[in-house]
Design an enzyme around this catalytic site. Structure first.
Site, mmCIF file in Angstrom:
data_model
loop_
_atom_site.group_PDB
_atom_site.id
_atom_site.type_symbol
_atom_site.label_atom_id
_atom_site.label_comp_id
_atom_site.label_asym_id
_atom_site.label_seq_id
_atom_site.Cartn_x
_atom_site.Cartn_y
_atom_site.Cartn_z
ATOM 1 N N TRP A 154 -20.100 -20.252 -22.386
ATOM 2 C CA TRP A 154 -19.552 -22.052 -23.479
ATOM 3 C C TRP A 154 -20.032 -22.110 -24.767
ATOM 4 O O TRP A 154 -21.763 -21.931 -24.157
ATOM 5 C CB TRP A 154 -18.958 -23.216 -21.983
ATOM 6 C CG TRP A 154 -18.376 -23.980 -22.976
ATOM 7 C CD1 TRP A 154 -17.232 -24.089 -23.074
ATOM 8 C CD2 TRP A 154 -19.595 -24.866 -23.609
ATOM 9 N NE1 TRP A 154 -17.197 -25.435 -24.014
ATOM 10 C CE2 TRP A 154 -18.173 -26.295 -23.983
ATOM 11 C CE3 TRP A 154 -20.941 -25.640 -23.217
ATOM 12 C CZ2 TRP A 154 -18.811 -26.721 -24.698
ATOM 13 C CZ3 TRP A 154 -21.381 -26.272 -24.164
ATOM 14 C CH2 TRP A 154 -20.239 -27.415 -24.984
ATOM 15 N N ASP A 193 -4.276 -34.432 -28.669
ATOM 16 C CA ASP A 193 -5.409 -33.238 -27.260
ATOM 17 C C ASP A 193 -5.182 -34.184 -26.224
ATOM 18 O O ASP A 193 -4.298 -34.648 -25.710
ATOM 19 C CB ASP A 193 -6.779 -33.037 -27.859
ATOM 20 C CG ASP A 193 -7.128 -31.720 -27.220
ATOM 21 O OD1 ASP A 193 -7.289 -31.481 -26.521
ATOM 22 O OD2 ASP A 193 -7.307 -31.208 -27.620
ATOM 23 N N ASP A 194 -6.210 -33.735 -25.212
ATOM 24 C CA ASP A 194 -6.133 -34.310 -23.761
ATOM 25 C C ASP A 194 -5.737 -36.381 -23.830
ATOM 26 O O ASP A 194 -6.589 -36.212 -24.850
ATOM 27 C CB ASP A 194 -7.884 -34.508 -23.154
ATOM 28 C CG ASP A 194 -7.477 -34.121 -21.820
ATOM 29 O OD1 ASP A 194 -6.428 -34.360 -20.906
ATOM 30 O OD2 ASP A 194 -8.604 -33.356 -20.876
ATOM 31 N N LYS A 242 -1.292 -26.349 -27.533
ATOM 32 C CA LYS A 242 -2.112 -25.862 -26.528
ATOM 33 C C LYS A 242 -2.596 -26.121 -25.380
ATOM 34 O O LYS A 242 -2.260 -26.642 -24.623
ATOM 35 C CB LYS A 242 -3.619 -26.967 -27.216
ATOM 36 C CG LYS A 242 -5.660 -26.634 -26.845
ATOM 37 C CD LYS A 242 -6.354 -27.217 -28.382
ATOM 38 C CE LYS A 242 -7.039 -26.901 -27.966
ATOM 39 N NZ LYS A 242 -7.965 -28.526 -28.073
ATOM 40 N N TRP A 243 -2.495 -24.978 -25.041
ATOM 41 C CA TRP A 243 -2.633 -24.662 -23.289
ATOM 42 C C TRP A 243 -3.830 -24.222 -23.074
ATOM 43 O O TRP A 243 -4.557 -23.288 -23.222
ATOM 44 C CB TRP A 243 -1.907 -23.090 -23.267
ATOM 45 C CG TRP A 243 -1.707 -22.799 -21.367
ATOM 46 C CD1 TRP A 243 -1.673 -22.405 -20.852
ATOM 47 C CD2 TRP A 243 -0.179 -22.476 -21.203
ATOM 48 N NE1 TRP A 243 -1.848 -21.986 -19.513
ATOM 49 C CE2 TRP A 243 -0.678 -22.086 -19.563
ATOM 50 C CE3 TRP A 243 0.774 -22.963 -21.474
ATOM 51 C CZ2 TRP A 243 0.755 -22.166 -19.360
ATOM 52 C CZ3 TRP A 243 2.042 -22.870 -20.577
ATOM 53 C CH2 TRP A 243 1.936 -22.492 -19.382
ATOM 54 N N ASP A 244 -4.429 -25.388 -22.278
ATOM 55 C CA ASP A 244 -6.000 -25.326 -21.897
ATOM 56 C C ASP A 244 -6.585 -24.542 -20.635
ATOM 57 O O ASP A 244 -5.361 -24.953 -19.786
ATOM 58 C CB ASP A 244 -6.442 -26.417 -22.239
ATOM 59 C CG ASP A 244 -7.549 -26.476 -22.336
ATOM 60 O OD1 ASP A 244 -8.419 -25.366 -22.639
ATOM 61 O OD2 ASP A 244 -8.571 -27.594 -23.236
ATOM 62 N N MET A 245 -7.663 -23.612 -19.625
ATOM 63 C CA MET A 245 -8.057 -23.782 -19.091
ATOM 64 C C MET A 245 -9.322 -24.019 -18.483
ATOM 65 O O MET A 245 -9.777 -23.172 -18.719
ATOM 66 C CB MET A 245 -7.074 -22.433 -18.574
ATOM 67 C CG MET A 245 -6.974 -21.660 -17.474
ATOM 68 S SD MET A 245 -9.008 -21.704 -16.375
ATOM 69 C CE MET A 245 -9.141 -19.833 -17.528
ATOM 70 N N ASN A 246 -9.746 -25.073 -17.717
ATOM 71 C CA ASN A 246 -10.905 -25.217 -17.834
ATOM 72 C C ASN A 246 -11.764 -25.457 -16.227
ATOM 73 O O ASN A 246 -12.482 -26.493 -16.313
ATOM 74 C CB ASN A 246 -10.774 -27.253 -18.165
ATOM 75 C CG ASN A 246 -11.037 -27.634 -19.867
ATOM 76 O OD1 ASN A 246 -11.248 -26.704 -20.877
ATOM 77 N ND2 ASN A 246 -9.906 -28.110 -20.176
ATOM 78 N N CYS A 273 -6.099 -21.804 -25.104
ATOM 79 C CA CYS A 273 -7.672 -22.254 -25.324
ATOM 80 C C CYS A 273 -8.189 -22.226 -23.423
ATOM 81 O O CYS A 273 -8.061 -22.537 -22.463
ATOM 82 C CB CYS A 273 -7.917 -23.650 -25.369
ATOM 83 S SG CYS A 273 -9.186 -24.829 -24.951
ATOM 84 N N ASP A 298 -15.062 -23.964 -27.876
ATOM 85 C CA ASP A 298 -15.558 -26.152 -28.817
ATOM 86 C C ASP A 298 -16.307 -25.919 -29.538
ATOM 87 O O ASP A 298 -16.879 -26.660 -29.967
ATOM 88 C CB ASP A 298 -15.793 -26.169 -26.996
ATOM 89 C CG ASP A 298 -14.461 -26.700 -26.229
ATOM 90 O OD1 ASP A 298 -13.728 -26.481 -26.924
ATOM 91 O OD2 ASP A 298 -15.086 -27.115 -24.981
HETATM 92 C C1 DGJ Z 1 -11.415 -28.285 -23.519
HETATM 93 C C2 DGJ Z 1 -10.993 -27.842 -24.769
HETATM 94 O O1 DGJ Z 1 -11.425 -26.371 -25.043
HETATM 95 C C3 DGJ Z 1 -11.165 -28.545 -25.835
HETATM 96 O O2 DGJ Z 1 -10.525 -28.400 -27.588
HETATM 97 C C4 DGJ Z 1 -10.149 -29.706 -25.351
HETATM 98 O O3 DGJ Z 1 -9.029 -29.787 -25.320
HETATM 99 C C5 DGJ Z 1 -11.035 -29.909 -24.213
HETATM 100 N N1 DGJ Z 1 -10.618 -29.600 -23.275
HETATM 101 C C6 DGJ Z 1 -9.809 -31.967 -23.521
HETATM 102 O O4 DGJ Z 1 -10.036 -31.578 -22.292
#
Ligand code: DGJ
Length: 731
Positions: free
Chosen positions: A200, A367-368, A477-481, A519, A541
């Protein structure tokens, strides 16, 4: 062009610059003869079939042929369990536990164009004349299974693609324990392996190592292609540079667990295998069923790494990405994440959007934090309805106001995830991935929805459709964390990815006007698979301009500039606390899909004026940057500078960025940039300052001045110094 020598069952595939030759060996299995620079076709390449003297020692050979031992031969799709001890391309387990197989040539066909892969993303053709495909069918009588090997060659590109399909035509359920997309045997190991590795905030750093006897590999076991290793690998000759020499690149069109394995054996030959990671993989191939592997896109070139990268950029832009946004210039966005994090309301967002509009931004991305009870990262994932305390008029009201004011509106989602503190979890605790009766691991306080379940996929499609239909959303923006843990079954990681692709296919076809950006905590799933559905990716990020030089440089080995989200953010930078000039931050972000990620309300009037000019410059050069040919000139991994140039296809204009990381005393003759990609015959203007022919610029280069000492307190530092040159043809 594909030639088939029927009498000796040889297949010669040609693309623009390479030949690929395989044959049927005397045991009926497939052998590999050649992959390299294009060579003249002839009636027989049987002299390419080299059989070394069978040495003494412990080898295995077939009972009825003492001279025939597979470990001596280059093979096309090697199997497990007989006389080859290298890593096999596949392994099928019979009901009695045996994993031995003997797949013999059965038939083949050549056809124009290229077929789609069932359930998986792949490159495509727009007309049948662009490419030709060879399909070879192999069969094992005892397993009652067929293997279909597909090879597509593009006529006017250095591109070849491969994939494999298994078909169980018998009555029993077999277990597929390994099913690689590609296996390639090369006759020597005088190669360096380049791969893009990191973590990351430092994704896709360039790593280079000489091949050694034994195994070297990169892989992912995290359920996503990952920030740690990218499903892309290069083999290049030691003498190959950016601009000359042999290189082969392999990109897997897949977003889950993968393996790229390079094995050098005791005869100094190299075997490349690439595909779904056999770790955490096993598939029940039931009677009558098929299993399709992902596609590998391969490039061979003898013209250096820039040429290889351009071949990938072109095919990805032109024949992998689809939809309305494929050839459209992408809007300059401003995203509120680093400006507000979770702390915003409608008033604040509208104020930011209005200022952004005045400065020249085209798209505002919320965003979020806009949904459920989400005021930190502990709750509400899955509850994709607006938080009316923050947004009293909902997403619809907010979006409409932004659009009325002349900007596009974009929204953040993380559809694959669920928080335990959410309405949806209360209703469906059984939807998340996890092993019963055991504690579950958390990642960013959240859990993963089990996308192998149809009802989960339907829920995601329905809830997203509700939001997309009610509000004027033109970007997502389709995120996955988080990574996958407590994986219940060995087939789950692949079923998850198939489920994800089904959702993405449905949603992107249903809403073709929406520009999707993928993302995964930044660039944790930057791969060719995602690009098939979402034409751009949040690269990292980490928006620190200095680290971005490395991240964007590494990413460019495989992926085009238009796919790389690149934003200007505030200082001190939120990931490194580094302070760099606004000029540097803009210029680094120019070499990508440009945007901002900061609070535009905090600019003073002087900064506002500068921002207007930076945006104007990008708009003027956007087509060139997003659709031109990109060349790496200096590599920040090996030195103190990164230098890049992007040249339009007509070679009438170019943009050069030269980025010096730290000041060097007494720079001597280091003050020059040898340009690439121009037309040697054309005359160009450099920054509207002087004129020079392409041949001068590509041999003598651009020479610039740089102080060798600093006498005054007011000297401008040469740390983090950038230079930008606009090259335009003089007509
Ligand atoms: C991770 C993304 O990479 C960020 O740009 C942002 O959208 C955060 N998640 C939001 O929780």
């Amino acid at each position: 062009m594909i030639y088939v020598n029927e009498s000796n069952k040889e297949f010669h595939l040609e693309n623009k610059g390479a030949s690929y030759i395989l044959n049927v060996m005397k045991n009926g299995q497939l052998g590999h003869l050649y992959y390299g620079k294009k060579i003249k076709h002839r009636d027989s390449f049987s002299h390419f079939f080299y059989q070394p003297e069978v040495g003494v020692g412990i080898i295995a050979h077939h009972e009825d042929d003492p001279g025939f031992s597979l470990e001596y031969f280059k093979q096309e799709y090697p199997s497990y369990g007989t006389t080859d001890f290298r890593k096999p391309a596949f392994e099928i387990e019979d009901i009695d536990g045996s994993r031995v197989s003997d797949f013999k040539y059965k038939s083949h066909k050549v056809y124009k164009g290229k077929n789609k892969l069932s359930g998986l993303p792949s490159t495509y053709v727009n007309s049948e004349d662009e490419a030709e495909t060879l399909e070879i069918i192999l069969e094992d009588e005892i397993l009652e299974t067929r293997v279909y090997l597909s090879y597509t060659v593009y006529n006017n590109r250095d591109i070849m693609t491969r994939n494999t399909k298994f078909e169980n035509f018998g009555n029993k359920t077999l277990k597929l324990n390994r099913a690689m997309s590609l296996s390639l045997d090369l006759p020597d190991y005088n190669y360096e392996m380049i791969h893009l590795s990191g973590a990351w905030a430092r994704e896709r750093f360039v790593k280079n190592r000489k091949l050694e006897i034994g195994s070297q590999y990169i892989d992912s076991t995290r359920g996503a292609s990952s920030a740690h290793q990218n499903p892309f690998v290069i083999l290049k000759r030691p003498e190959t540079t950016e601009n000359m020499g042999e290189a082969m690149g392999f990109a897997l069109v897949y977003s889950g667990n993968f393996l790229a394995h390079i094995e050098v054996d005791h005869f100094d030959s190299t075997r490349v295998t690439m595909g779904i990671n056999p770790f955490d993989f096993s598939w029940n191939l039931k009677a009558g069923e098929e299993f399709q592997t992902p596609e590998v896109v391969m490039v061979y070139t003898d013209k250096g790494l820039n040429s290889m990268s351009q071949s990938f950029h072109n095919i990805f832009r032109e024949r992998l990405v689809r939809g309305e946004w494929q050839y459209k210039e992408r809007p300059i966005l401003v995203n509120n994440w680093e400006a507000t994090y979770f702390d915003f309301n409608e008033e604040k967002i509208l104020e930011m959007a209005s200022k952004a509009k005045d400065l020249g931004f085209e798209l505002f991305v919320l965003d979020d934090g806009w949904f459920g009870k989400r005021n930190d990262d502990k709750t509400s994932l899955g509850d994709w309805f607006p938080n009316l305390e923050k947004l009293p008029n909902g997403i619809k009201g907010l979006g409409e106001k932004i659009v009325e004011n002349g900007m596009k509106f974009g929204l953040w989602f993380e559809p694959e995830m669920i928080s335990k503190e959410s309405e949806i979890y209360t209703k469906h605790p059984e939807w998340l991935i996890g092993v019963k009766n055991r504690k579950l691991s958390l990642g960013r306080n959240q859990y993963i929805l089990d996308l192998s379940k149809k009802e989960v996929r339907n829920y995601i499609i329905d809830i997203l459709s509700e939001r997309f239909s009610e509000a004027p959303i033109s970007y997502v923006k389709w995120d996955m964390n988080r990574n996958m843990t407590e994986i219940t079954y060995r087939d789950l990681p692949h079923k998850y990815i198939l489920g994800l692709y089904e959702v993405l296919e449905t949603i992107t076809q249903k809403y073709p006007h929406i520009l999707f950006e993928s993302c995964a905590s930044g660039g944790g799933r930057f791969d060719a698979g995602m690009l098939h559905y979402m034409p751009q990716v949040w690269t990292s990020d980490n928006t620190d301009a200095v680290v971005r030089l490395s991240i964007q440089h590494g990413t460019s080995y495989a992926y085009p500039l238009i796919s790389m989200g690149a934003h200007v953010s505030d200082i001190p930078n939120h990931q490194t606390a580094r302070k760099t000039s606004l000029e540097l931050r803009n210029r680094v972000a120019y070499f990508g899909n440009f945007g901002y990620e900061l609070n535009v309300l905090e600019f003073d009037s002087e900064v506002e004026k500068q921002v207007v000019e930076y945006l104007k410059f990008y708009k003027e050069n956007r087509k060139l940057i997003q659709f031109g040919d990109f060349y790496r000139i200096d590599n920040p991994f090996y030195g103190n500078t990164a230098t890049w140039i992007v040249v339009n296809k007509e070679k009438t204009e170019a943009l050069v960025g030269h980025f010096q990381i730290l000041a060097q005393p007494n720079p001597g003759y280091n003050n020059k940039i040898i340009l690439k990609g121009l037309d040697p015959e054309k005359k160009y203007k450099v920054n509207e300052k002087y004129e020079a022919y392409g041949d001068e610029l590509m041999n003598m280069g651009i020479v610039f001045s740089q102080p060798d000492r600093y006498f005054s307190k007011n000297s401008e530092t040469q740390d983090f110094k950038s230079r930008l040159f606009k090259i335009t043809e003089v007509r």
